[in-house]
Design an enzyme around this catalytic site. Sequence first.
Site, mmCIF file in Angstrom:
data_model
loop_
_atom_site.group_PDB
_atom_site.id
_atom_site.type_symbol
_atom_site.label_atom_id
_atom_site.label_comp_id
_atom_site.label_asym_id
_atom_site.label_seq_id
_atom_site.Cartn_x
_atom_site.Cartn_y
_atom_site.Cartn_z
ATOM 1 N N ASP A 192 0.726 -1.203 0.158
ATOM 2 C CA ASP A 192 0.066 0.031 0.014
ATOM 3 C C ASP A 192 0.805 1.227 -0.029
ATOM 4 O OD1 ASP A 192 -2.258 1.817 0.567
ATOM 5 O OD2 ASP A 192 -3.199 -0.053 1.118
ATOM 6 N N HIS A 265 -3.535 6.110 3.150
ATOM 7 C CA HIS A 265 -4.320 4.869 2.771
ATOM 8 C C HIS A 265 -3.806 3.625 3.569
ATOM 9 C CE1 HIS A 265 -5.697 1.671 -0.236
ATOM 10 N NE2 HIS A 265 -6.968 2.550 -0.134
ATOM 11 N N SER A 627 -11.328 -1.274 -0.710
ATOM 12 C CA SER A 627 -9.908 -1.033 -0.046
ATOM 13 C C SER A 627 -10.141 -1.314 1.274
ATOM 14 C CB SER A 627 -9.208 0.276 -0.326
ATOM 15 O OG SER A 627 -8.759 0.437 -1.492
#
Length: 847
Positions: A192, A265, A627
């Site tokens: 990520d 994220h 996600s």
Amino acid sequence: MRTPETGRGWQRVTIWMVVLAALGLSLLITSEAKSYEPTEASPKTHVYMVVFDQMPVVTYNGKILGLRGTAKYFSERWRKTHKRAHVSDLVKKYNAYLIKEQDKILNEFFGFEGCEKVYRYTHLVNGVALSLTDDEAERLAEHPRVERVQKSYRVYPSTVHTPDYLNLHKGVWSQFGGPVGAGENMIIGIVDTGIDPTHPSFTTRGQKLYGPLRKYRGRCDVAKEFPRGSCNGKIIGARFFNAAIKKGGFNASIHFASPLDGEGHGTHTASIAAGNYGVPVIMNGANFGKASGVAPRSRIAVYKALYRHIGGFIPDVIAACDQAVADGVDILSLSLGPNSPPSGSSTTFLNVLDIALLNAVKANVLVVQAAGNEGPYPKTVTSFSPWVLSVAAGVDDRTFRNTMVLGNRQIIKGTGIAPPTRGGGLYRLILAQDAVQGRGDPLLSPSECQSPKLYNNLLVRGKILICTYTFDFVYGGSTMQQLVKTAKSLGAAGVTVVVDSDSSGQKFEPVPLAIPVIVLPTSADSNILLSYYNRFTKKDRKGKILTFGATARIGNGQTITYTRSAQRVALFSSRGPNVKDFNFNEADILKPNIMAPGYMIWGAWTPIGTSQAAFAGQRFAMISGTSMATPHVAGLAALLKWKYPTWSPSALVSAMTTTADVADRFGRPLQAQSPSPDGSPLLQTATPFDMGGGALNIHAAMNPGLIFETGYLDYVRFLCSLSTPREVLGATKMSCPRLAGKPTDLNIPSITFANLVKTVYVARTVTNVAAVAEKYTISITNAPDFVVTANPAVFTIGVGRRNKQTIVFTVRATRASQASSFARITFKGSLSHVIRVPVSVVNKRLR
């Protein structure tokens, strides 16, 4: 002659996008990164991935004289008979051999000039990433020992209540001695945007000691912004991969040449999978509960391959995955995916990334990937292969209701996570357009409340300001944060936000705000308020306000309501049917595979994160996407792996997908959100193309009774049924059998036909994983245009050598149709085990 794959096909260049909704040893180096800046005189180069003819480490079978096989170290049989997998001298020796052979081929091609190697791959893929001109790529593709030359793809980035909602506290965690033991010694690899190691979700303070794990062979990349001690045992390792993205605008001052997360994220997804138990979530002075990861004692291995603003490139992602598997992770979580099927091969399943992930599964690593955020439209799922567990996003039972009481005692329902207006009294209302001073600013819409300089603060002070939510908010030109700043600067008592259309209101997602704010997300409710305001606001003939007579108060939106409703497929979650090529032809493989919570999920955040303006400077964020659903499944997979350490990735997938919920607690079918004319999500019965096997049921997955096993050779035969033997040999280094069979022969817990002609027989073999024998009865819910029958329909399955049973299903079209339809096969055991297998057919023909 082989031609390089430049990513061009169908109608456009394939761009791999990571959807928000996003390939190692200290001694065995599987990837190398170097910095290179071409001179102005150099011809233009691009990064290409070059795959060579010999097997990578995880599949090498020992047929080279003097080099014993290394594949056995990653086989299920070897793992069942050894306490832990270790990397032996044989692996190091073969790794060195591959590097030598790679250099030999490249030296033959480039001569003494050499070439710039962006990455080496040896673990999952035997290849390199090189900077090449297009001409060099064309010529290198003709080398007899080069299997493929493929151009780099661009990629972009694609909890508090969910542990309770998934019944972790009362159910699954108790099997591990509570959250203090849930996922102990399991390693979840997160590919990520990196991680914030200072976040309390990853601290070891007050936690049981995280000792060293011999099975993990990774390391921690140290930098000024990611100092020693960042890898603290909870974060067991952290690497970054940026050699390819350096060609596309990497800036160390904002992207960080380290595992530090500058986007948010990666920190968010890591905390959902394995964040610490019971971390208080505090924002704007309000306490929103305590956050916990699904597997709070699992370790986190960080592999940063995505960067804020520009995302990343696929060579970096492959290098991250390659390193993660070599390091010894148990689960690989990928909250990323392409925005369209990749081109360059006869099928999506043979692209370089998916072949690398196939070899990760060969190494006994379960790969969990986001299905995509392009729903609710068909053929938008962006995770393709049967060896990858693809996750759809669900909406759980939380609602963020609020109310507004008008001066005429009328109550309007709205939403908004914000405090109430002070006291119990009423405040006068003022429409933003009526508060404009002078001629305003032609660059700013006065209705959106984005700048205090537009308004007369004497008029606004102490009143509730009425602003308008438009598509400028949806697209990012206007923000709720700037609206709040405007209201605070003007001294407003609060804000009511009306919508200019149902379409814009449908896009609104509540975010925590520091001042009283309520949003009326439908045109009907917005018009009620505006009509009341106009009726009690007196103006002269020229439109000048004489008196403001409309009043209201805003309720407390910080109290969250739980409806106990079942999950619903989120509107944005990508849908099937799955596609098998760049021309969007349907595949005989079901996607997505399972659904998990992915709507407005609380998780850790980095204060320097930039992708969510609502949470700038905060330590937690509440965001949506597949996600967010993906790490929920990755965390459960870690718990399953801990309980059943010898289970293969396909067994773990089977346990989760066959026990998933397809109905709510009242027995009604689960539903999926779809668009409607008035802008509010319309609920329809969810299909396997929406949610795969159904909504994740963690408790049932822990005791499935039966599983469907699928091995590496089964996947190779599946590829052989779709592609040429030469193409499969080049990708897998495995020869196709004389009779490859059909794609539907793959022993997975679903049956899918892109085209069903007349009658087809499909075999499935189940394995009893219960401790005792059990009698099963098969029942089938059929579709209106095809029927399924089972033989045998009743069977008793034993244990030990008698723990397998093959069932032949007859699938027969009864009516010609091009509309997708669905059936369901249910296995009910005498000891209360229940598993379900979805059957999906797109096109039906009678001849």
